[in-house]
Design a protein around this motif. Sequence first.
Motif, PDB file in Angstrom:
ATOM      1  N   VAL A   1       0.834  -1.195   0.000  1.00 15.35           N
ATOM      2  CA  VAL A   1       0.000   0.000   0.000  1.00 15.35           C
ATOM      3  C   VAL A   1       0.875   1.254   0.000  1.00 15.35           C
ATOM      4  N   ASP A   2       0.511   2.216  -0.833  1.00 14.05           N
ATOM      5  CA  ASP A   2       1.222   3.489  -0.892  1.00 14.05           C
ATOM      6  C   ASP A   2       0.658   4.412   0.181  1.00 14.05           C
ATOM      7  N   VAL A   3       1.467   4.715   1.190  1.00 17.91           N
ATOM      8  CA  VAL A   3       1.026   5.581   2.290  1.00 17.91           C
ATOM      9  C   VAL A   3       1.662   6.967   2.207  1.00 17.91           C
ATOM     10  N   SER A   4       2.321   7.268   1.098  1.00 15.61           N
ATOM     11  CA  SER A   4       3.080   8.522   0.993  1.00 15.61           C
ATOM     12  C   SER A   4       2.217   9.768   1.085  1.00 15.61           C
ATOM     13  N   GLU A   5       0.955   9.685   0.750  1.00 17.72           N
ATOM     14  CA  GLU A   5       0.062  10.850   0.807  1.00 17.72           C
ATOM     15  C   GLU A   5      -0.639  10.981   2.164  1.00 17.72           C
ATOM     16  N   LYS A   6      -0.497   9.994   3.035  1.00 19.10           N
ATOM     17  CA  LYS A   6      -1.150  10.045   4.344  1.00 19.10           C
ATOM     18  C   LYS A   6      -0.427  11.026   5.259  1.00 19.10           C
ATOM     19  N   THR A   7      -1.190  11.683   6.113  1.00 20.70           N
ATOM     20  CA  THR A   7      -0.619  12.614   7.079  1.00 20.70           C
ATOM     21  C   THR A   7      -0.053  11.822   8.254  1.00 20.70           C
TER      22      THR A   7
ATOM     23  N   ALA B   1      11.137  -8.517  17.905  1.00 24.56           N
ATOM     24  CA  ALA B   1      10.184  -8.967  16.885  1.00 24.56           C
ATOM     25  C   ALA B   1       9.410  -7.791  16.302  1.00 24.56           C
ATOM     26  N   ALA B   2       8.969  -6.870  17.152  1.00 24.98           N
ATOM     27  CA  ALA B   2       8.240  -5.695  16.665  1.00 24.98           C
ATOM     28  C   ALA B   2       9.107  -4.909  15.694  1.00 24.98           C
ATOM     29  N   LYS B   3      10.386  -4.785  16.024  1.00 23.05           N
ATOM     30  CA  LYS B   3      11.311  -4.029  15.176  1.00 23.05           C
ATOM     31  C   LYS B   3      11.577  -4.733  13.845  1.00 23.05           C
ATOM     32  N   LYS B   4      11.377  -6.034  13.781  1.00 24.11           N
ATOM     33  CA  LYS B   4      11.644  -6.829  12.578  1.00 24.11           C
ATOM     34  C   LYS B   4      10.370  -7.228  11.826  1.00 24.11           C
TER      35      LYS B   4
ATOM     36  N   LEU C   1       8.888   0.352   9.786  1.00 21.45           N
ATOM     37  CA  LEU C   1       8.456   1.492  10.594  1.00 21.45           C
ATOM     38  C   LEU C   1       9.537   1.934  11.568  1.00 21.45           C
ATOM     39  N   MET C   2       9.544   3.211  11.846  1.00 25.84           N
ATOM     40  CA  MET C   2      10.431   3.785  12.860  1.00 25.84           C
ATOM     41  C   MET C   2       9.667   3.845  14.175  1.00 25.84           C
ATOM     42  N   LEU C   3       9.660   2.743  14.890  1.00 29.10           N
ATOM     43  CA  LEU C   3       8.936   2.678  16.155  1.00 29.10           C
ATOM     44  C   LEU C   3       9.580   3.605  17.178  1.00 29.10           C
ATOM     45  N   SER C   4       8.761   4.304  17.933  1.00 30.30           N
ATOM     46  CA  SER C   4       9.287   5.166  18.987  1.00 30.30           C
ATOM     47  C   SER C   4       9.150   4.516  20.352  1.00 30.30           C
ATOM     48  N   LYS C   5       8.306   3.480  20.455  1.00 32.72           N
ATOM     49  CA  LYS C   5       8.121   2.788  21.736  1.00 32.72           C
ATOM     50  C   LYS C   5       7.599   1.392  21.478  1.00 32.72           C
ATOM     51  N   VAL C   6       8.184   0.417  22.159  1.00 29.95           N
ATOM     52  CA  VAL C   6       7.662  -0.952  22.193  1.00 29.95           C
ATOM     53  C   VAL C   6       7.693  -1.381  23.645  1.00 29.95           C
ATOM     54  N   GLN C   7       6.574  -1.852  24.130  1.00 31.50           N
ATOM     55  CA  GLN C   7       6.478  -2.296  25.522  1.00 31.50           C
ATOM     56  C   GLN C   7       5.909  -3.710  25.554  1.00 31.50           C
ATOM     57  N   VAL C   8       6.501  -4.554  26.375  1.00 34.90           N
ATOM     58  CA  VAL C   8       6.033  -5.933  26.544  1.00 34.90           C
ATOM     59  C   VAL C   8       5.889  -6.186  28.035  1.00 34.90           C
TER      60      VAL C   8
ATOM     61  N   LEU D   1       1.161  -8.860  27.080  1.00 32.10           N
ATOM     62  CA  LEU D   1       0.525  -7.616  26.650  1.00 32.10           C
ATOM     63  C   LEU D   1       1.575  -6.724  26.002  1.00 32.10           C
ATOM     64  N   THR D   2       1.286  -6.251  24.801  1.00 33.74           N
ATOM     65  CA  THR D   2       2.260  -5.434  24.089  1.00 33.74           C
ATOM     66  C   THR D   2       1.645  -4.109  23.665  1.00 33.74           C
ATOM     67  N   MET D   3       2.522  -3.115  23.496  1.00 35.45           N
ATOM     68  CA  MET D   3       2.130  -1.821  22.980  1.00 35.45           C
ATOM     69  C   MET D   3       3.232  -1.336  22.051  1.00 35.45           C
ATOM     70  N   CYS D   4       2.836  -0.882  20.879  1.00 36.75           N
ATOM     71  CA  CYS D   4       3.766  -0.285  19.930  1.00 36.75           C
ATOM     72  C   CYS D   4       3.257   1.101  19.572  1.00 36.75           C
ATOM     73  N   LYS D   5       4.198   2.037  19.406  1.00 32.79           N
ATOM     74  CA  LYS D   5       3.832   3.431  19.172  1.00 32.79           C
ATOM     75  C   LYS D   5       4.819   4.071  18.201  1.00 32.79           C
ATOM     76  N   LEU D   6       4.311   5.024  17.407  1.00 37.08           N
ATOM     77  CA  LEU D   6       5.147   5.814  16.507  1.00 37.08           C
ATOM     78  C   LEU D   6       4.378   7.041  16.050  1.00 37.08           C
ATOM     79  N   THR D   7       5.073   7.925  15.408  1.00 36.96           N
ATOM     80  CA  THR D   7       4.438   8.991  14.634  1.00 36.96           C
ATOM     81  C   THR D   7       4.731   8.649  13.187  1.00 36.96           C
ATOM     82  N   GLY D   8       3.675   8.352  12.434  1.00 36.29           N
ATOM     83  CA  GLY D   8       3.902   7.907  11.074  1.00 36.29           C
ATOM     84  C   GLY D   8       2.648   7.887  10.243  1.00 36.29           C
ATOM     85  N   GLN D   9       2.762   7.253   9.069  1.00 32.43           N
ATOM     86  CA  GLN D   9       1.700   7.247   8.079  1.00 32.43           C
ATOM     87  C   GLN D   9       0.921   5.936   8.005  1.00 32.43           C
ATOM     88  N   THR D  10       1.284   4.988   8.840  1.00 34.49           N
ATOM     89  CA  THR D  10       0.556   3.716   8.854  1.00 34.49           C
ATOM     90  C   THR D  10       0.558   3.155  10.277  1.00 34.49           C
TER      91      THR D  10
END
Length: 157
Positions: free
Chosen positions: A15-21, A64-67, A78-85, A99-108
């Motif tokens: 999917v092309d996400v380049s136009e997403k804010t 695993a989240a990073k890969k 993705l450039m993850l800014s936070k991964v919590q397990v 229980l996991t949480m992943c976070k970033l500022t991104g387009q997807t």
Amino acid sequence: MVLTHLNERGEANMVDVSEKTPTVRQAHAQAVIKMSTEAFALLTQGNHKKGDVFAIARIAGIQAAKKCSDLIPLCHPLMLSKVQVDFEVDQTSSSVKVLTMCKLTGQTGVEMEALTAASVAALTIYDMCKAVDKHMQIVDTKVIAKSGGKSGDWQLS
């Protein structure tokens, strides 16, 4: 509903996400591993021969989240800014909820990263405890909440 991972000819398509804010996006997922009372006791009392199972599973989940994009075709790197397990133990059922949480500022979104983290952390617990209990089960793997992006916030009821 249109399947976005297929092009107009039905072929696999990233999917092309380049136009997403870019927005702050977050996803929470879980996986549950059920085991024998013997394996559960060794795990929760920190007496496992292989060492601190929770520490190793936490690191495995983060890695695993990073890969995720290397493992799941068509996932964006993705450039993850936070991964919590985290882990919740349930004495009554001899189970561990990952229980996991992943976070970033991104387009997807980061749902696949959160699911991958939960799955691999549970698999790591399985791997480290299988000598004690070959009948463990990994169940109830799912996204439990997400926020950000065009579709907005969502939480499992």
